[in-house]
Design a protein around this motif. Structure first.
Motif, short mmCIF file in Angstrom:
data_model
loop_
_atom_site.label_atom_id
_atom_site.label_comp_id
_atom_site.label_asym_id
_atom_site.label_seq_id
_atom_site.Cartn_x
_atom_site.Cartn_y
_atom_site.Cartn_z
N UNK A 186 -27.92 15.14 2.43
CA UNK A 186 -27.39 15.76 3.65
C UNK A 186 -28.43 16.03 4.65
N UNK A 189 -28.31 12.46 6.57
CA UNK A 189 -26.98 12.80 7.38
C UNK A 189 -27.13 13.60 8.71
N UNK A 192 -28.84 11.42 11.40
CA UNK A 192 -28.26 10.48 11.73
C UNK A 192 -27.26 11.02 12.75
N UNK A 193 -26.27 12.07 12.42
CA UNK A 193 -25.49 12.77 13.25
C UNK A 193 -25.15 14.08 12.61
N UNK A 195 -23.25 16.82 13.59
CA UNK A 195 -21.99 17.04 13.70
C UNK A 195 -21.18 16.58 12.83
N UNK A 196 -21.22 14.87 12.60
CA UNK A 196 -20.48 14.40 11.51
C UNK A 196 -20.82 14.79 10.12
N UNK A 197 -22.18 15.14 9.85
CA UNK A 197 -22.42 15.82 8.69
C UNK A 197 -21.83 16.92 8.40
N UNK A 198 -21.48 18.04 9.31
CA UNK A 198 -20.90 19.07 9.22
C UNK A 198 -19.49 18.84 8.88
N UNK A 199 -18.92 17.68 9.55
CA UNK A 199 -17.62 17.42 9.16
C UNK A 199 -17.32 16.93 7.67
N UNK A 200 -18.54 16.47 7.17
CA UNK A 200 -18.36 16.13 5.71
C UNK A 200 -18.86 17.17 4.62
N UNK A 201 -18.79 18.40 5.32
CA UNK A 201 -19.09 19.44 4.33
C UNK A 201 -20.61 19.76 4.07
N UNK A 202 -21.39 19.29 4.72
CA UNK A 202 -22.89 19.57 4.63
C UNK A 202 -23.08 20.92 5.28
N UNK B 77 -11.95 20.76 4.01
CA UNK B 77 -12.20 19.78 3.06
C UNK B 77 -11.78 20.28 1.71
N UNK B 94 -28.25 5.08 7.39
CA UNK B 94 -28.37 5.15 5.89
C UNK B 94 -27.63 4.01 5.22
N UNK B 105 -19.75 15.20 -0.94
CA UNK B 105 -20.97 16.07 -0.71
C UNK B 105 -20.52 17.49 -1.26
#
Lengths: 359, 260
Positions: A186, A189, A192-193, A195-202, B77, B94, B105
């Motif tokens: 996480x 992520x 790297x980005x 906002x994208x990490x947030x979108x994946x549930x991080x 999600x 990554x 995740x």
């Protein structure tokens, strides 16, 4: 190669344990103590800044809190010099970590340059407090640690050396654990980005704060041991802005975001700086600073990604060319290149980038 | 067919200005529903509002009979909706495998994550073949496939795809849409946004046409594709202009053309 990778940490650990017996000159063991303490701090700093990409330049605040915490505890509880203060080092790290929760939470409401500026500001606030909270910190006079009279000069450095080594191993271990955990995934992520990490549930906010607090905990412990080794705390050098510059340089030089880069960077930079300061200061003024700067320039020019990533890239290139020359390509189209062989088509009718480049 | 997702009267936008002006649409279970429309119609905003990246100001979003409007991205999600964002949404620095693992995740069960990874590796061999390469080194089409693989890690019920054809050559495009159909065939419902009307509607079962933040037409994808006003809309006019020019009654276009 895989076998070598498993064995090499043990070899390094053994070398670390054996070092003071092989080289017992206090001049060199002193250099080693400073280098190891910086290695622990840099590795801890890398857990936050290296993995999340948020460059924090205020960790000297937690270094200072650690140092002052130990000095104040020793003074108030009248703890004698010797081993006892070492047992209090985790408590000092904990106090630094507790202080880092609100400070980190405030700073982490911002991103990029604003974040850097706020971390610097928090450092200066704490430095000012150490000057002005006289009843607690004794102002600009600082506080002396209890003297360690029972240790012979030849033995004095040994306990500090092994505590510094232990801190480095612990910081590296935690860094390894974070890097290979879901939590670390996480953090990368976020780097790297976000906002994208947030979108994946991080949970980006809490992940960043936890990494920040872990790094402050270790830096606080380093501050405590470092100050105890020097024998006193004072606002100007226990809360030292150059500490932040130093660990950032060490991590960048070794390879930010890598596991071993911060350790390597600090061992190289801190030992060369200490060695140069000892040997090239008399009569020649700041010659050692020029040497120190030149070394850094050479590394930045030749290995801009840092030592570890650049060395890895060089090794991969060497392996690719070496394998290609050993195994001549029967088709003459570069098919012996291991990079090409390890990158087959995706099985879904899509060309690899290499194939696309050819087209 | 049953309704999986229902959007009713949704108003949403950025910095105080509304992009979606009372959007109503439904997504049937097991369908591939494609939202088309000119630039600025609010297509991607609909997806962002469903996935929780944008909070609607008004209206309701119901997923499997439960309201989800205003949920955080993580909570959305957890309900079984995943979004594959527009453009390249992989983490370039990554590795491919790390990217795919990030898709799970939310899960804490390592064995379950490993099982999900093995399953998507079967569907998408590239995930295994290029596991330890940086995702940024893959071509555009390959990155799309890895994004699809990542979105399947949570075994979602509804997949939101934002312009999957963007920046792809025709051959890669076909492979990508074949994969979309494969995901539908394996029991997932797909809601996608497409700029490329023919490709998008050609691969879908249902279509939704949006214009200026409102839904103007809904129906089966074949009906939408052959609707006489679609061409006009894409050549710069509005559906009202088309109706006036062709003498059609305005009610046929402002209301859904072919109600499902």
């Amino acid at each position: 190669m895989q076998h070598l990778r498993k064995v090499s940490p043990l070899v390094w650990l053994f070398a670390g344990i054996a070092f003071p017996f092989v080289i017992s000159d206090p001049t060199y063991t002193t250099i080693a103590i400073f280098a190891l303490l910086f290695a622990a701090a840099a590795s801890a700093w890398n857990i936050f800044s290296g993995y999340t990409g948020y460059i924090a330049l205020g960790h000297a605040a937690y270094f200072g809190i650690g140092g002052y915490a130990l000095a104040i505890i020793c003074q108030h509880w009248q703890i004698p010099g010797g081993y006892t203060p070492f047992y209090l080092v985790p408590l000092c790290g904990l106090l630094a970590a507790i202080a880092s929760v609100p400070l980190g939470a405030i700073a982490l409401r911002t991103r990029r340059h604003t974040f850097v500026v706020i971390t610097i500001a928090t450092f200066f606030i704490l430095q000012l407090l150490s000057y002005n909270l006289r009843s607690l910190t004794n102002g600009s006079s600082g506080i002396d640690f209890p003297l360690i009279l029972q240790w012979a000069p030849g033995f004095y450095n040994l306990p500090f050396y092994y505590v510094a080594l232990l801190l480095t191993v612990l910081a590296l271990g935690v860094s390894w654990f974070v890097r290979h955990s879901k939590f670390g995934l996480g953090l990368l992520a976020i780097r790297d980005d976000e906002d994208r990490a947030l979108g994946l549930g991080v949970r980006t906010g809490s992940s960043k704060l936890i990494a920040f607090v872990i790094s402050a905990f270790f830096v606080g412990m380093v501050g405590a041991v470092y100050s105890y080794f020097l024998g006193s705390v004072q606002p100007s050098f226990t809360f030292d802005a150059l500490f932040d510059v130093a660990i950032a340089l060490m991590v960048f030089m070794g390879g930010i975001g890598t596991l071993t880069g911060p350790i390597l960077g600090s061992l190289v930079l801190e030992s060369s700086q200490q060695y140069a300061a000892l040997n090239f200061t008399q009569g020649s003024g700041g010659l050692y600073l020029i040497m120190y700067g030149s070394l850094f320039l050479v590394v930045i020019l030749l290995l801009p990604q840092g030592i570890v990533p650049s060395a890895k890239a060089l090794w991969a290139r060497y392996q690719a060319t070496h394998t290609a020359s050993v195994l001549p390509d029967p088709s003459g189209s570069g098919g012996a290149n291991p990079v090409a062989r390890s990158a087959p088509g995706d099985g879904m009718g899509l060309a690899t980038p290499r194939e696309e480049a050819k087209a | 067919m049953t309704t999986m997702l229902q959007i009713a009267g949704v108003v949403a936008g950025y910095d105080g200005s509304d992009v979606l002006k009372s959007v109503d649409m439904t997504v049937e279970t097991g369908s591939i529903t494609c939202i088309v429309g000119p630039n600025g119609a609010g297509k991607s905003t609909v997806l962002k509002t469903i996935s929780g990246l944008l909070r609607p100001r008004l209206g309701t979003i119901t997923f499997l009979d439960k309201p989800i409007q205003g949920f955080s991205p993580r909570a959305v999600l957890e309900t079984g909706i995943v979004q594959v964002a527009q453009n390249h949404s992989l983490f370039n620095e990554m590795t491919v495998q790390e990217n795919v693992r990030l898709g799970a995740y939310l899960l804490n069960d390592r064995a379950r994550i490993d099982r999900a990874l093995a399953e998507v590796e079967d569907l998408f061999p590239i995930v295994h073949e290029r596991a330890h390469e940086k995702a940024g080194n893959l071509s555009g089409g390959q990155q799309r496939l890895v994004e699809f693989a990542r979105c399947l890690m949570l075994n979602p019920k509804l997949i939101l795809l934002d312009e999957p054809s963007m920046g792809l050559d025709p051959r890669t495009l076909k492979a990508v849409f074949d994969t979309v159909k494969m995901m539908q065939a394996s029991g997932r419902t797909i809601l996608l946004v497409e700029q490329n009307v023919k490709t998008g509607l050609g691969a879908s079962t249902h279509g939704v046409v949006m214009e200026s933040g409102k839904v103007r037409l809904t129906g089966s994808s074949a009906e939408i594709l052959h609707h006489p006003e679609i061409g006009h809309l894409y050549l710069g006019g509005t559906l009202e202009d088309a109706n006036t020019a062709e003498g059609s009654p305005p009610a046929s276009t402002s209301a859904p053309a072919a109600q499902r």
